[in-house]
Design a protein around this motif. Structure first.
Motif, PDB file in Angstrom:
ATOM      1  N   PRO A  61      43.444  39.214  33.628  1.00  0.00           N
ATOM      2  CA  PRO A  61      43.026  37.847  33.942  1.00  0.00           C
ATOM      3  C   PRO A  61      42.950  37.562  35.439  1.00  0.00           C
ATOM      4  O   PRO A  61      42.132  36.779  35.888  1.00  0.00           O
ATOM      5  N   ASP A  62      43.796  38.217  36.217  1.00  0.00           N
ATOM      6  CA  ASP A  62      43.834  37.988  37.662  1.00  0.00           C
ATOM      7  C   ASP A  62      43.130  39.113  38.425  1.00  0.00           C
ATOM      8  O   ASP A  62      43.471  39.419  39.565  1.00  0.00           O
ATOM      9  N   ALA A  63      42.111  39.714  37.821  1.00  0.00           N
ATOM     10  CA  ALA A  63      41.442  40.879  38.402  1.00  0.00           C
ATOM     11  C   ALA A  63      40.887  40.603  39.790  1.00  0.00           C
ATOM     12  O   ALA A  63      41.074  41.412  40.701  1.00  0.00           O
ATOM     13  N   VAL A  64      40.217  39.480  39.979  1.00  0.00           N
ATOM     14  CA  VAL A  64      39.617  39.187  41.281  1.00  0.00           C
ATOM     15  C   VAL A  64      40.706  39.049  42.334  1.00  0.00           C
ATOM     16  O   VAL A  64      40.597  39.593  43.432  1.00  0.00           O
ATOM     17  N   GLU A  65      41.763  38.354  41.993  1.00  0.00           N
ATOM     18  CA  GLU A  65      42.875  38.181  42.930  1.00  0.00           C
ATOM     19  C   GLU A  65      43.505  39.527  43.283  1.00  0.00           C
ATOM     20  O   GLU A  65      43.791  39.803  44.449  1.00  0.00           O
TER      21      GLU A  65
END
Length: 85
Positions: A61-65
């Motif tokens: 879910p936090d891939a971009v971060e």
């Protein structure tokens, strides 16, 4: 509507992607960090790989971060992992 918005809308329609599901600014920030922190050619490749992972359902879910943090810390990470060999 500016060119970027028009292009995004056209590509989304062509690929069957809901434009409401795209955080354009987040993706642009990610590619900026990768281009400046890692290498310019790594930016589009990273965006493509992220898209593959998102489409396959394997991206966290936090891939971009997480990818943004990796890019920001690239020099430090490579120094630590590569050492003085």
């Amino acid at each position: 509507m500016n060119v970027l918005m028009e292009w995004t809308a056209l590509v989304c329609r062509e690929l069957g992607v809901d434009p409401a599901k795209i955080d354009r600014d987040e993706v642009l920030d990610l590619t900026k960090e990768v281009a400046h922190g890692v290498a310019r050619p790594a930016a589009p490749l990273t965006a493509y790989l992220l898209g593959l992972a998102q489409g396959a359902g394997t991206a966290p879910p936090d891939a971009v971060e997480r990818l943004t943090t990796l890019a920001r810390n690239w020099e430090q990470a490579t120094t630590e992992t590569m050492g003085d060999k």
